[in-house]
Write an enzyme that holds these catalytic residues in place. Structure first.
Site, PDB file in Angstrom:
ATOM      1  N   TYR A 184       0.826  -1.209   0.000  1.00 16.95           N
ATOM      2  CA  TYR A 184       0.000   0.000   0.000  1.00 16.95           C
ATOM      3  C   TYR A 184       0.864   1.266   0.000  1.00 16.95           C
ATOM      4  O   TYR A 184       0.590   2.210  -0.740  1.00 16.95           O
ATOM      5  CB  TYR A 184      -0.956   0.011   1.209  1.00 16.95           C
TER       6      TYR A 184
ATOM      7  N   SER B 152      -4.478  13.827   7.087  1.00 21.13           N
ATOM      8  CA  SER B 152      -5.386  13.368   6.038  1.00 21.13           C
ATOM      9  C   SER B 152      -6.809  13.208   6.577  1.00 21.13           C
ATOM     10  O   SER B 152      -7.002  12.796   7.722  1.00 21.13           O
ATOM     11  CB  SER B 152      -4.897  12.020   5.508  1.00 21.13           C
TER      12      SER B 152
ATOM     13  N   TYR C  74     -10.378  15.552   1.954  1.00 20.41           N
ATOM     14  CA  TYR C  74     -10.987  14.818   0.846  1.00 20.41           C
ATOM     15  C   TYR C  74     -12.435  15.255   0.848  1.00 20.41           C
ATOM     16  O   TYR C  74     -13.176  14.966   1.787  1.00 20.41           O
ATOM     17  CB  TYR C  74     -10.836  13.305   1.026  1.00 20.41           C
TER      18      TYR C  74
ATOM     19  N   THR D  63      -7.120  18.210  -1.541  1.00 19.27           N
ATOM     20  CA  THR D  63      -6.531  17.300  -2.527  1.00 19.27           C
ATOM     21  C   THR D  63      -7.512  17.083  -3.669  1.00 19.27           C
ATOM     22  O   THR D  63      -8.630  16.605  -3.465  1.00 19.27           O
ATOM     23  CB  THR D  63      -6.140  15.971  -1.860  1.00 19.27           C
TER      24      THR D  63
ATOM     25  N   ARG E 220      -4.290   0.473  -8.889  1.00 21.37           N
ATOM     26  CA  ARG E 220      -3.066   0.193  -8.147  1.00 21.37           C
ATOM     27  C   ARG E 220      -2.903  -1.323  -8.014  1.00 21.37           C
ATOM     28  O   ARG E 220      -3.459  -1.940  -7.093  1.00 21.37           O
ATOM     29  CB  ARG E 220      -3.116   0.834  -6.763  1.00 21.37           C
TER      30      ARG E 220
ATOM     31  N   LYS F 289      -3.983  20.834  -3.707  1.00 27.75           N
ATOM     32  CA  LYS F 289      -2.939  19.804  -3.884  1.00 27.75           C
ATOM     33  C   LYS F 289      -3.265  18.923  -5.084  1.00 27.75           C
ATOM     34  O   LYS F 289      -4.396  18.427  -5.212  1.00 27.75           O
ATOM     35  CB  LYS F 289      -2.846  18.952  -2.619  1.00 27.75           C
TER      36      LYS F 289
ATOM     37  N   HIS G  98       0.796  12.982  -6.391  1.00 28.10           N
ATOM     38  CA  HIS G  98       0.374  12.007  -5.380  1.00 28.10           C
ATOM     39  C   HIS G  98       1.400  10.869  -5.274  1.00 28.10           C
ATOM     40  O   HIS G  98       1.039   9.718  -5.026  1.00 28.10           O
ATOM     41  CB  HIS G  98      -1.012  11.452  -5.744  1.00 28.10           C
TER      42      HIS G  98
ATOM     43  N   ARG H 255       0.850   7.833  -7.547  1.00 30.94           N
ATOM     44  CA  ARG H 255      -0.158   6.853  -7.141  1.00 30.94           C
ATOM     45  C   ARG H 255      -1.479   6.988  -7.880  1.00 30.94           C
ATOM     46  O   ARG H 255      -2.385   6.189  -7.674  1.00 30.94           O
ATOM     47  CB  ARG H 255      -0.421   6.984  -5.634  1.00 30.94           C
TER      48      ARG H 255
ATOM     49  N   SER I  73       6.317  14.739  -4.238  1.00 29.17           N
ATOM     50  CA  SER I  73       6.391  13.538  -5.080  1.00 29.17           C
ATOM     51  C   SER I  73       7.827  13.227  -5.478  1.00 29.17           C
ATOM     52  O   SER I  73       8.366  13.804  -6.419  1.00 29.17           O
ATOM     53  CB  SER I  73       5.492  13.628  -6.328  1.00 29.17           C
ATOM     54  N   GLY I  74       8.432  12.347  -4.716  1.00 33.14           N
ATOM     55  CA  GLY I  74       9.767  11.860  -5.033  1.00 33.14           C
ATOM     56  C   GLY I  74      10.891  12.409  -4.173  1.00 33.14           C
ATOM     57  O   GLY I  74      12.037  12.011  -4.353  1.00 33.14           O
TER      58      GLY I  74
ATOM     59  N   ARG J  79       6.429   9.076   1.616  1.00 30.06           N
ATOM     60  CA  ARG J  79       6.873   7.728   1.988  1.00 30.06           C
ATOM     61  C   ARG J  79       8.029   7.692   2.986  1.00 30.06           C
ATOM     62  O   ARG J  79       8.000   6.855   3.896  1.00 30.06           O
ATOM     63  CB  ARG J  79       7.196   6.928   0.733  1.00 30.06           C
TER      64      ARG J  79
END
Ligand SMILES: Cc1cc2nc3c(=O)[nH]c(=O)nc-3n(C[C@H](O)[C@H](O)[C@H](O)COP(=O)(O)O)c2cc1C
Ligand SMILES: O=C(O)C(=O)c1ccccc1
Length: 387
Positions: free
Chosen positions: A45, A127, A151, A177, A186, A260, A284, A287, A316-317, A339
């Protein structure tokens, strides 16, 4: 902040006493360690992305295509990494990205991460899909800066309730977002039939909400739990939203708002026209759309389009202090990290997240110093050449 800037010294000094840090200081190694710690489903995930994961790889490759060109003899003895973003004074231009369902990575989930954020002074972005509620995470975060990520559900009354709860609990900025009104294709999750929400994880804000409870006939118990989960699924995202709907958010949120998931300069201009305070250039973490542009490649055109009319943040990254310097040089005012802090959470709870944040800040500070920059505001395109 001085303790953060001195973190590398602390590590060197401990090294003199042969004390090895519990977690690696090369944060790119955390993913492989987390894989050994987590269930296959939870690891898939967090580590997974959309489709063939080409965009997740592109996010990293885009960083590798820029190289830093250091400058010498510029008195970098005293450095200042502090910035003010979305009304929040920050010790360094870094925030924890909104990440849902953190209890699948560590039992203390968002509460542990929010404590680590408070300890470093970096904003915690909660979140809507969290495993602990808006109020519980605010309590864990204490005096730390915190923003709320919405959200935007179909039910407007529920959206307003989320915003009112977040404001009352001390979240000062709103992150909306836009790129995830439906979960993407995914394969890692699909192949393991893994969606935590369908098991009632990551829905704490919904189940604890009076508006949500009213819609499912009262507090969520074993008796109406399945119906509540179905109601969540039907309400989670709203694909029919348009730019005109942003007026509604402005009416119900009385602090700064950032959108976002912006990747196109025209969308960034529309955000400015709609009176938004910021945009977060993000895909994202790769994702959502497999084959989408690398987020770092989308950054310069957005910065150019927005100029000084809104604040541009980036994610992102980002994996290293050098990555942060590159994103700032390309015009981001701050970055969000996803992450890496989740792997820290999986490996060491609050202490693991603190480790990740301190390593990132120490490496950013060293990158600035060794490349001849005393302030983050001094970073610009001149820092970089393309590889
Ligand atoms: C496990 C996981 C859950 C996420 N959940 C959310 C979320 O609830 N809301 C949101 O806006 N973004 C969410 N994101 C996206 C992050 O906010 C961020 O855009 C992304 O992780 C940045 O890329 P990075 O992981 O390469 O740093 C999630 C990302 C991951 C990895
Ligand atoms: O997994 C995600 O990337 C994400 O953003 C999300 C979406 C819905 C609920 C929780 C997290």
């Amino acid at each position: 902040m001085s303790s953060l800037a001195d973190f590398q010294n602390e590590i060197y000094l401990r090294g003199l006493g042969d004390v090895v840090p519990e977690l690696p200081t090369d944060l790119t190694r955390l993913e492989a360690l987390a894989e050994r710690r987590l269930s296959a489903a939870a690891f898939g995930y967090v580590a997974g992305a959309a489709g063939s994961e080409a965009t997740a790889r592109a996010n990293r490759e885009a960083f590798d295509r820029w190289r830093i060109v250091p400058r010498m003899l510029r008195d970098v003895a005293a450095r200042d990494l502090s910035v003010r973003v979305l009304g929040t004074p920050m010790p360094a231009p870094v925030a924890l990205a909104p990440v849902g369902v953190q209890s699948i990575f560590h039992p203390d989930g968002e509460r542990a991460a929010a404590r680590a954020a408070a300890a470093t002074g970096l904003p915690y972005v909660l979140s809507t899909a969290s495993s602990f509620s808006i109020e519980e995470v605010a309590q864990a975060n204490g005096d730390g800066p915190r923003w709320y990520q919405l959200y935007w559900p179909k039910d407007r009354e529920l959206a307003v309730s989320f915003l009112e709860r977040a404001a009352a609990a001390g979240y000062t900025a709103l992150v909306v977002t836009l790129d995830t009104f439906a979960l993407a294709w995914r394969p890692r999750d699909l192949d393991q039939a893994y969606l935590p929400f369908l098991r009632g994880i990551g829905v704490a804000n919904y189940f604890s909400d009076p508006v949500f409870q009213k819609a499912v006939g009262g507090p969520v118990t074993e008796a109406n739990r399945d119906a509540a989960i179905l109601h969540w699924a039907a309400n989670f995202g709203n694909p029919s939203l348009t730019w005109d709907d942003l007026v509604f958010l402005r009416e119900h949120w009385h602090g700064p708002i950032a959108l976002k998931g912006i990747q196109h300069p025209d969308d960034a201009r529309r955000a400015v026209d709609a009176g938004m305070d910021g945009v977060i250039v993000s895909n994202h973490g790769g994702r959502q759309i497999d084959g989408a542009v690398a987020s770092l490649d989308a950054l310069p055109p957005v910065v150019e389009a927005v100029r000084d009319q809104a604040e541009v943040l980036f994610d992102s990254g980002v994996r290293t202090g050098g990555d942060i310097a590159k994103a700032l040089a390309l015009g981001a005012k701050a970055v969000l990290v996803g992450r890496p802090f989740v792997y820290g959470l999986a490996l060491g709870g609050e202490a693991g997240v603190t480790h990740v944040l301190r390593c990132l800040l120490a490496e950013l500070d060293l990158t600035l110093m060794l490349s001849g920059h005393a302030r983050v505001a001094d970073l610009g395109p001149a820092l970089l050449v393309s590889a």
